[in-house]
Write an enzyme that holds these catalytic residues in place. Structure first.
Site, PDB file in Angstrom:
ATOM      1  N   PRO A  30     -20.457 -16.891  18.844  1.00 12.26           N
ATOM      2  CA  PRO A  30     -20.348 -17.805  19.980  1.00 12.26           C
ATOM      3  C   PRO A  30     -19.129 -18.697  19.770  1.00 12.26           C
ATOM      4  CG  PRO A  30     -22.128 -18.503  18.497  1.00 12.26           C
ATOM      5  CD  PRO A  30     -21.551 -17.235  17.928  1.00 12.26           C
ATOM      6  N   GLN A  84     -26.707 -18.824  23.348  1.00 14.01           N
ATOM      7  CA  GLN A  84     -26.809 -19.908  22.365  1.00 14.01           C
ATOM      8  C   GLN A  84     -27.051 -21.236  23.066  1.00 14.01           C
ATOM      9  OE1 GLN A  84     -23.596 -21.889  20.104  1.00 14.01           O
ATOM     10  NE2 GLN A  84     -24.591 -21.046  18.289  1.00 14.01           N
ATOM     11  N   CYS A 114     -22.429 -27.068  15.538  1.00 14.62           N
ATOM     12  CA  CYS A 114     -21.246 -27.622  16.217  1.00 14.62           C
ATOM     13  C   CYS A 114     -20.843 -28.957  15.580  1.00 14.62           C
ATOM     14  CB  CYS A 114     -21.534 -27.813  17.706  1.00 14.62           C
ATOM     15  SG  CYS A 114     -20.138 -28.547  18.569  1.00 14.62           S
ATOM     16  N   LYS A 154     -28.162 -21.100  14.141  1.00 14.38           N
ATOM     17  CA  LYS A 154     -26.856 -21.077  13.459  1.00 14.38           C
ATOM     18  C   LYS A 154     -26.630 -22.453  12.854  1.00 14.38           C
ATOM     19  CE  LYS A 154     -22.054 -19.601  14.186  1.00 14.38           C
ATOM     20  NZ  LYS A 154     -21.178 -20.739  14.430  1.00 14.38           N
ATOM     21  N   ARG A 240     -12.825 -16.490  14.828  1.00 16.94           N
ATOM     22  CA  ARG A 240     -11.381 -16.598  15.081  1.00 16.94           C
ATOM     23  C   ARG A 240     -10.664 -15.281  14.801  1.00 16.94           C
ATOM     24  NH1 ARG A 240     -10.301 -21.912  11.657  1.00 16.94           N
ATOM     25  NH2 ARG A 240     -11.921 -20.901  10.435  1.00 16.94           N
TER      26      ARG A 240
END
Ligand SMILES: Cc1cc2nc3c(=O)[nH]c(=O)nc-3n(C[C@H](O)[C@H](O)[C@H](O)COP(=O)(O)O)c2cc1C
Length: 363
Positions: A30, A84, A114, A154, A240
């Site tokens: 995500p 998510q 996050c 996560k 990435r």
């Protein structure tokens, strides 16, 4: 350039997350502002199997934000896909299920990773890692009981180096019924920089019985192999490393299964992927919206091209699909030198660093 390696890791068995059986141990991560339907579709065309939406605010979704609902779009070919959710209020998360259950999602993931201050200051994302793990246990448990879908979480290794809580949080999530846990091997304070703590991921893997997915520095086939070897994880999330590189999944799978991969794409392959990506963006967001959004993706593709910089600067002002296409065609005709996709990452992150057995990174 084809490279061969002697020591290959064989994933123990295909990745299974609850009822979801996968044929490969790699997942498209995500990524906010990135993992939209066009991006996922492009990666699926090149071999990705499981993908996630970007994080979706449970609060915005529960209050019916149109923009948030748009972020949930999936297509017939966009399967399996996990959604998510970002939130720390169990009621709010459960309220979103009325919407999520009407759509063909295969998984629900809860974001406890996050690092953005606006998010963590509300106690969401990695902010959850500062709480008693019992809080995460309750949060996961409430969602597990309210859905028929597998629920995953996560996390990061902790808030900072003095609070590495991944093992406790993983235990809490497992006992609440989580079907898998993804660990980004950095603390919240590291954000996206610094070394990935593969030891912390390995510790989680040794502790829980549910599948453990590793995240962090998944930039090349060799780095991903190293992650499997050093953590014992069941799967790796590519984030990435997928930007400007839709071949990431096929390259890594080829390497894991044959010991070889191609480190270089031709300029026509790169331009063809750009055309496809632009087309998908324009179909989804409309011609202008799609072209403007595609600009940032152009810069990631151009990173691997010797004279890419001069084109990057030009596309900043492009708003028409035809004009963007023309720049891509011009780039292809100029036939610039294409740089190896993975070599620089391996040099920086692998060759200088012995693995857990003390072996040097280079073959
Ligand atoms: C632009 C960007 C957006 C991201 N958005 C999310 C997100 O919405 N949800 C999430 O769990 N992680 C998000 N991440 C983190 C990635 O999923 C991944 O865990 C992280 O980048 C580490 O992997 P990497 O070092 O291989 O990139 C994001 C990362 C980036 C670079």
């Amino acid at each position: 350039m084809n490279r061969s390696f002697r020591h290959l890791y064989t994933p123990p068995e295909p990745l299974r997350i609850g009822s979801l059986q996968l044929s490969m141990p790699l997942i498209l991560a995500p990524m906010a502002g990135i993992s939209d339907l066009p991006f996922r579709t492009l990666h699926r065309r090149h071999g990705c199997e499981l993908a996630f939406t970007e994080m979706i605010s449970a609060r915005s979704l529960a209050y019916g934000s149109r923009q948030t609902l748009t972020m949930l779009s999936i297509s017939d070919t966009d399967r399996p896909v996990g959604v998510q959710l970002l939130g720390n209020d169990p009621d709010m998360l459960v309220r979103t299920l009325d919407i999520i259950h009407t759509m063909p999602f295969s998984l629900i993931d809860i974001n406890a990773a996050c690092p953005v201050p606006k998010v963590t200051s509300r106690g969401e994302g990695a902010g959850l890692l500062r709480e008693d793990p019992k809080r995460i246990e309750r949060l996961v448990g409430v969602v597990v009981r309210a859905t028929h879908l597998p629920v995953t979480i996560k996390i990061r290794t902790g808030w900072d180096d003095d609070s590495l809580v991944a093992v406790d949080v993983a235990r809490a999530a497992e006992s609440a019924g989580a079907a898998a846990i993804c660990v980004h091997g950095r603390t919240r304070m590291q954000r996206y920089g610094g070394r990935v703590n593969r030891g912390a991921i390995a510790e989680v893997k040794r502790t829980v019985n549910i599948p453990v997915i590793a995240s962090g520095d998944a930039f090349s086939p060799r780095l991903i192999l190293r992650t499997f070897e050093e953590t014992g994880c069941d799967g790796v999330m590519i984030a990435r490393g997928a930007l400007g590189n839709p071949w990431a999944f096929q390259d890594v799978m080829q390497y894991l299964t044959t010991g070889e991969y191609s480190d270089r794409r031709s300029i026509s392959e790169i331009c063809s992927a750009m055309h496809d990506h632009l087309e998908l963006c324009c179909e989804y967001y409309g011609e202008r919206g799609g072209t403007v959004l595609f600009r940032k993706f152009f810069t990631w593709y151009a990173k691997g091209i010797k004279t890419g910089r001069q084109y990057k600067e030009r596309v900043f002002s492009v708003t028409e699909q035809a004009a963007m296409k023309a720049v891509i065609c011009e780039l292809e005709q100029a036939n610039p030198q294409v740089l190896p996709l993975y070599e620089a990452y391996d040099k920086e992150m692998l060759d200088s660093m012995p693995d857990s057995h003390g072996r040097a990174g280079s073959s």
